[in-house]
Structure formats: C-alpha cells, structure tokens
Write an enzyme that holds these catalytic residues in place. Structure first.
Site, PDB file in Angstrom:
ATOM      1  N   HIS A 148       0.825  -1.211   0.000  1.00 51.21           N
ATOM      2  CA  HIS A 148       0.000   0.000   0.000  1.00 51.21           C
ATOM      3  C   HIS A 148       0.860   1.262   0.000  1.00 51.21           C
ATOM      4  O   HIS A 148       0.406   2.332   0.404  1.00 51.21           O
ATOM      5  CB  HIS A 148      -0.913   0.019   1.223  1.00 51.21           C
ATOM      6  CG  HIS A 148      -1.686  -1.243   1.403  1.00 51.21           C
ATOM      7  ND1 HIS A 148      -2.490  -1.744   0.419  1.00 51.21           N
ATOM      8  CD2 HIS A 148      -1.763  -2.125   2.435  1.00 51.21           C
ATOM      9  CE1 HIS A 148      -3.035  -2.875   0.841  1.00 51.21           C
ATOM     10  NE2 HIS A 148      -2.596  -3.125   2.056  1.00 51.21           N
ATOM     11  N   HIS A 206      -6.661  -4.899  -1.256  1.00 53.81           N
ATOM     12  CA  HIS A 206      -5.879  -6.126  -1.228  1.00 53.81           C
ATOM     13  C   HIS A 206      -6.151  -7.000  -2.432  1.00 53.81           C
ATOM     14  O   HIS A 206      -5.998  -8.204  -2.370  1.00 53.81           O
ATOM     15  CB  HIS A 206      -6.189  -6.924   0.038  1.00 53.81           C
ATOM     16  CG  HIS A 206      -5.857  -6.189   1.270  1.00 53.81           C
ATOM     17  ND1 HIS A 206      -6.790  -5.493   1.979  1.00 53.81           N
ATOM     18  CD2 HIS A 206      -4.683  -5.998   1.905  1.00 53.81           C
ATOM     19  CE1 HIS A 206      -6.200  -4.910   3.014  1.00 53.81           C
ATOM     20  NE2 HIS A 206      -4.931  -5.201   2.988  1.00 53.81           N
TER      21      HIS A 206
END
Lengths: 323, 204
Positions: free
Chosen positions: A56, A215
């Site tokens: 991320h 994700h």
C-alpha cells in the site's frame, strides 16, 4: 508478470532497506524487525503506531516522521504483520505517555494488534487502539474496511500528538475523524502479488470493479467501464450518502498504484465540479495503493475547525511534507 | 503423544502445507486475497527451523514455541488463530509429558475456546473453527481413534463449502461464498491429517 525485484520472498525487507537508504535523516529501521521508526521525537509525546500488510506504499512507512506516525509496521504483501512486530513498534514508540495504535479494519490486523496490546500491557505500557473503517462499499459497519481515509486519520492524530496531547485525547480525535471520514474505490485493472505472480481477479477490457478493497479482493459490483465523469458521480453518490452533515469537506483522491497523475486529476476535476459543497482541503496522489492496481478511491471527511487546523499543521515525512 | 511425536506432527504438517501451498492460495483467491498457502508454508517452515533447538523442551513449552512462531511468521488472521490454538494446547498441557485421551479433551477444548475468542467467531461461520470444533468433540477419555479424527476433520472442512462466510474478507462476499471451501478449514484438515498419520505410524 514483470516486476523490478530480486527475491519475491524478500521484497518487503528490500523495500524497507531502500526507503531508509533514501531517507536516512528522517527514519530508521528497528533492528531485526520490519518496523520503521522516526529518528527523533519530541520528549514525552504519546506514541502513534500504525501498520498492516505491505503493498500500500507509501502507507504506512512513508508517513513516519514529524507530525504523523512514530512507528510503522510492515507485514508481508497484503498480510498483517505478526503481533510481535506490532509489539516491537509499540515499545519503540513509547516514551512513557502510552501508545495509540491506528489499525485498519481487517481481522488479521485487529487480532495481531490486540495480541500486541496484551503484550504491551503486560510490560506496563499503556495502549489504546482505534479501528479505521471508512469504506462505504461494505454495508455492515463492523465489516467495513479501512482504506485511504486512514491517511487522514493518521495526519490529524499525528498533528495533535505532536502538541504533547495525552493518550486519551489522541484516541478522542482519532475516533472523531473515523466517525466523519468515508471512502469508496473503483478498479480498472486488478493487481499482481509478487509471490503469487498472477492477477488477483480477472477483469475484462471493458469492465471495472466498483467497491474494491486495497488487497486485490474482489469488489461489490462489476460494471461496464465508464468515463471519469460518470465514475465520479457513482463514487460521490455512495460516499456522500454516508456524510449527512452539511459540514465543509476535505477531499482525498487516491491513486491505487498505476493510475497516472494525469488521470487522477481528470477525475479530481470531475469530482470537484460535481461536488456542490465547501471543499476546504484537496489532496490528489498515491496515498494508499494496492500494488500495481489501476483505479482510484474517493475519500470525503467532514471537517470542523479542529480537524481543519490539524490537517493544516506542519508535517515532515517521506511522503507528506508541508510547512 | 510424546515430544518426538509432536515434532513429527509438525514436520508432517509442514511438508503437507508446502505440497498444497498453491491449492490453498487458490482457494483463498476465491474468498480472500489469495495468500493463505504462502503464509502457512512460511509459518510452518519457521516451526521446522526451530524444532531441533526445542527438542529438549517440555511438551507444554514446545507447544508455546510453536504458537508464538506461527503468530510471528504466518501473519494475517491465520497467524493469531493458529498461534492461539497452539499456545492454549501448551497451557493445557503444563503437567503433561504424554498426551492421552483426557489431555486431548482438555487441550482441544482450550484451543477451540482460544480460536473462538481471538477470532470473535463460532462454529458454523465458515472458518477453521468448523474443523477444530467437531474434531475437539471427537476426543474422549479413551485413546483417540485417529481414523475417526481424520474423517471428522475432512467432513468439517467439506461442510464449510455450504456455509455463508461471516468472518474475514470472505464475509464481504456474503452468499457468494457458498460453494467455496474455507482455506483455513482446508489447512486445518491437513494439520489433523498429519496428526493422524503421525500417531498411526508411532502406534499411538
């Protein structure tokens, strides 16, 4: 799959080494861990720790520094770090004033955070945890994921913590921000995990996935790919519904990893044109990505004077610097 | 089960998880983020690496070591769940150097309770608990029937296919998870299959 890497199993560790090598005056790596800590903190400050799976970037290590996080824990790609890593970060961040954990609402992160809290309490370190769940793609608030809105929670709480506030006050403002921040995302392409080497889901050329997490998990709805204008309208509608107050807004347009800044600004323009509200702060860029996914998320935060002032407060981290 | 058998159980599990790594990740892709196989393989590889060093520990300490190693190395949600299960086995077996029928009953009951607490979940929600819980119920005061344990684990695993997942990332898909076996239930099945194999080889 083409990726610039060496050993896929060591990609997180190599990334952290590179981040520190490039920003050694600001951050360091806690030896023997995947924890990035701030080089210098003012004394007697409440510690602010965040973390979660990697992939991320720049979240979360990129937000360690003055006015934001004291420590960030990096798990394997898209996998929560173990409790011992969170515990190491808590120990590093503690200056006797206690530590606040800012955790995105995923089972693994919450469980490991709770175990780390138990370890810290056993050592006599006061801890609190605030769970961030800004993703309105999910109806059930208990199941709502933490996505890009997390970064605004970290910014605001970090600014307050920098003033020497107490653990309870840091917890209060983090919870206040969480209660007023909402997001939703859309993906144009899936992402590819380095260790798995294939796309996380299949998406046809003419499709987009609405309401994705960060994700590579599938979204809530798949539909024909639309223009930036229409996509802005779609996301705005969902997010605004969850911001009932007429308060002024902070707007965060977040790239998911491989959406060019040109497209992000095309989208930002469409959002701003359609958003008939007082926008006090606007941020556009890659804040909370999903590896190489193409797409954007839209985050709105209903601000007041207090939240506004902490958003404007100085910050000096790898990714976010303002005077 | 003695220390040597416990170590053998872990070696068997590590081997099976390594063999089924891709299958587990693929199952996870359908309901989660597709890394369950990678994570479990990494965790049990770390357990294997520790085993030689732990061979002189009491059984209870060995279980604690396995538990904390899984928390540290599996990560995600599976790390705390499996880790808690083994740590609870460790605390249940403090006075035990050979696990017999009654010790299995108390250990497994504590492990199941630990998983439920940590995951804030219960049986029937399409998680690894749907394997652990019926398996725990199969133990009684007598020497365990390993064939029955293995069959129960398999049945529990298969039943997750018909469940609407209520926990974890899969919960976001709701009804769509029906038709998918829970990857955590599958890795738990391998764990108990490895246990049954080990105990049959060692003659109980």
């Amino acid at each position: 799959m083409k990726k610039l890497m060496n050993d896929p199993e060591r990609i997180v560790s190599s990334f952290l080494d590179g981040l520190v090598a490039a920003n050694g005056t600001l951050i360091q790596r806690l030896e023997g861990t995947d924890v990035i800590v701030r080089r210098s903190s003012p004394p007697q400050k409440v510690g602010l720790v965040s973390g979660g799976g990697s992939g991320h970037e720049p979240a979360h290590a990129g937000y360690v520094g003055k006015g934001m996080l004291d420590a960030a824990v990096a798990g394997e790609v898209f996998t929560s770090p173990g409790a011992d890593q969170f515990f190491a970060a808590i120990q590093a961040a503690d200056q006797g004033e206690g530590v606040l954990l800012l955790i995105k609402n995923y089972n693994g992160d919450v469980m490991n955070g709770e175990m780390a809290q138990e370890m810290a309490e056993a050592e006599g370190i006061k801890t609190e945890m605030v769970i961030i769940n800004d993703d309105v793609a999910v109806n059930d608030p208990d199941q709502r994921r933490g996505i890009a809105g997390t970064v605004l929670v970290q910014k605001i709480t970090g600014a307050l913590a920098e003033t020497g506030a107490s653990l309870q006050d840091a917890k209060r403002i983090a919870e206040k921000t969480v209660s007023r921040v909402r997001s939703m995302s859309v993906a144009l392409t899936p992402c590819t995990l380095p260790a798995v080497a294939q796309p996380s889901f299949d998406l046809a050329e003419d499709e987009m996935e609405v309401g994705i997490g960060i994700h590579g998990e599938r979204g809530m709805d798949r539909r024909e790919v639309a223009s930036s204008e229409k996509t802005a309208q779609l996301l705005l509608e969902s997010v605004l519904k969850e911001i009932p107050s007429a308060a002024p807004l902070a707007l965060l347009i977040n790239g998911m990893g491989s959406t060019p800044l040109m497209e992000q600004h095309v989208f930002a323009n469409d959002v701003i044109k359609q958003l008939d509200r007082d926008i006090q702060h606007t941020y556009v860029g890659d804040y909370m990505t999903s590896l190489d996914m193409a797409g954007v998320s839209l985050t709105l935060l209903a601000v007041d004077d207090e939240l506004s002032s902490y958003l404007q407060a100085p910050v000096h981290t790898v990714q976010w610097t303002q005077c | 089960m003695n220390n040597e058998q416990a170590a053998q159980w872990m070696r068997q599990t590590a081997k099976m998880l390594a063999e089924h790594k891709d299958e587990l990740s693929k199952l996870d892709q359908a309901v989660g983020d597709g890394d369950h196989g990678v994570n479990m393989e990494r965790g049990f590889r770390a357990v294997m690496e520790g085993l030689d060093e732990w061979q002189d520990l009491a059984l209870s300490q060995l279980m604690q070591k396995i538990g904390s190693t899984l928390v540290s190395n599996v990560g995600g949600a599976s790390g705390p769940l499996y880790g808690t299960a083994f740590m609870r086995l460790g605390s249940a077996w403090k006075e035990v150097d050979h696990v017999d029928g009654p010790a299995w009953v108390s250990g497994m009951a504590k492990a199941v309770e630990g998983i439920a607490q940590r995951g804030k979940t219960q049986a029937g929600e399409g998680t690894l608990l749907d394997v652990w819980s019926p398996v725990a119920a199969m133990f009684d005061e007598n020497e365990p029937d390993w064939k029955k344990i293995e069959d129960t684990a398999k049945k529990g695993m298969k039943e997750t296919e018909n469940m609407v997942v209520k926990k974890g990332r899969g919960a976001l898909l709701g009804e769509e998870t029906v038709g998918h076996v829970d990857p955590g239930a599958v890795s738990s099945f391998y764990l108990f299959q490895a246990l049954a194999n080990t105990m049959n080889e060692g003659g109980g």
